[in-house]
Scaffold this motif. Sequence first.
Motif, short mmCIF file in Angstrom:
data_model
loop_
_atom_site.label_atom_id
_atom_site.label_comp_id
_atom_site.label_asym_id
_atom_site.label_seq_id
_atom_site.Cartn_x
_atom_site.Cartn_y
_atom_site.Cartn_z
N CYS A 60 9.81 5.06 9.22
CA CYS A 60 9.45 5.26 7.82
C CYS A 60 7.99 4.90 7.55
O CYS A 60 7.47 5.18 6.46
N ALA A 61 7.34 4.25 8.51
CA ALA A 61 5.91 3.97 8.36
C ALA A 61 5.10 5.26 8.35
O ALA A 61 3.98 5.29 7.85
N ASP A 62 5.69 6.32 8.92
CA ASP A 62 5.04 7.63 8.89
C ASP A 62 5.34 8.27 7.55
O ASP A 62 6.50 8.60 7.26
N PRO A 63 4.36 8.49 6.69
CA PRO A 63 4.63 9.04 5.34
C PRO A 63 5.23 10.43 5.38
O PRO A 63 5.81 10.89 4.39
N ASP A 64 5.12 11.11 6.49
CA ASP A 64 5.65 12.47 6.59
C ASP A 64 7.03 12.50 7.23
O ASP A 64 7.57 13.59 7.48
#
Length: 598
Positions: free
Chosen positions: A122-126
């Motif tokens: 979830c650290a990846d905004p995409d």
Amino acid sequence: MCQPDYTEVHWDLHRERLGLCFCPGEKFPTGKGGDDLPNQCTPNPCDKEGAQLCQDLMGNFFCLCRAGWGGRLCDQDVDECGQQNGGCNQVCHNKPGSFYCACHSGFALAPDGRTCQDIDECADPDACGQTRCRNLPGSYSCLCDEGYVYSFQEKACQDVDECWQGRCEQICVNTPGSYTCHCNGRGGLKLSPDMDTCEDILPCVPFSVAKSVKSLYLGRMFSGTPVIRLRFKRLQPTRLVAEFDFRTFDPEGVLFFAGGRQDSTWVVLGLRDGRLELQLRYSGVGRVTSSGPVINHGAWQTISVEELEGNLVIKVNRDAVMKIAVAGELFQLHRGLYHLNLTVGGIPFQEKDLVQPINPRLDGCLRSWNWLNGEDSTIQETVKANSKMQCFSVAERGSFFPGSGFAFYSLSYARTAPGAGTETAWEIEVVARLRPAADTGVLLALVGEDHAVPLSVVLVDYHSTKKLKKQLVVLAVEDVALALMEIKVCDGQEHVVTVSLKDGKATLEVDGTKGQSEVGAALLQERLATLERHLQGSVLTFVGGLPDVPVTSAPVTAFYRGCMTLEVNGRPLDLDEAAYKHSDITSHSCPPVELAAP
């Protein structure tokens, strides 16, 4: 025997394991002499990959293995993963002479080379596009509201079509994030508590609908045609004599007609504004006389009409209330016989041909009748064989809807806006006084072109959006509920439902308590604009039910069951004045609620 010097060299440990023991400087004895023994490590017998070195042991040799190898020649791989998973946190992979640790998907190897740590996708905004992301051990989840499913291809939440899944027993309507099931209300069905299947609409309040076989109901024929037709033939002129007990709450209608053809001599006894009225025609002259007390109070009273010495005398409970001179003969001579036509509950011609037009429909009841000295005994047998010709044994004021029909009117809802000259606006004000027998049914609805239902006020036993069973009154435009309010449908008491739609507002009240709005301001205005477009066209006002419209066109399509009276824009709706009324609906009488046994 000498003691080995363990400080000499480290491989002496291996000698001891092999049972070789000799002192430093001592040569291993041989049959021919130690100096003649060849070097056992030439050529090297140890595995080149697995051995670190080879030691000549004077007639033998020893292979010193590298870490991860075993066997005499160091040619056998040691499986480190077989012991405590090699010390790995998750996955251990063996390889020739060594091993390494790995992690499952969603985890990463820590710097110690053995421990696995969760990766926060979830650290990846995409990771989930515009939807919510929830990290999980070794994975992640893209969250959608109920009724939606996440599409990894589109990276968005998409509506679940529950109707495709076959959730509903009958009719299913998919909506964004949800769905609604509908049942054939006109067929007597409603939604079950599971909100998917259908069940019968059953009465929850028992009404005393018992009928009297010795009574004659006058309101059976909505067309206004007579319920009984009699024809008397006499050898000589005979005077008119009629007597009966009468009960009604209806203010207007025809009791009976007696005479010949329309253009001959005849009399009509009726009711107008609750009082008896006699219309008389003879020799082309018409007369209308009304007198006596108001008798539409629902109590039995005895009415008599008698022809005496050229006069008609009308009595109520033995008291004369009218006396009218009759110049012509009611019995007409035809082919040697004197004939008299007598019709009960209607007239044999159109009401416009009366001396003074009257609505002939009369929700009234007769008993103990006597037409021309009892020569009509066949009436009793006819009534006894047909329950629809019989009256309720006990009746109260109101209209009774048995759950099998409707009535409709052609009403206008236009009004002239104050100070606007010829500019017209619209308003709908409804007051319904009801004592329901069941928890589901249409109270009032407007039906437009193409069987659209632009407005409905209905009883339902569920909350469609919350999927909860609850007794409610719902105000809706088409299939969108504008407001709702709880009602104790099954308590056997009278309830007052008030609806107001005008000036951009829509309100619903039950017993003086304002209902809850189900739409926001923008959607309310859009729905009222839709209603206004329908009002500019042709609409009919239905009471107690709907015609054969799609079950999805309104929250409920079931017929109402119970007592009800209505006012629309300040005007009481008289079911005798409807454009159509089902013959099973009684316009001015309603049976009482059955009292529970003590």
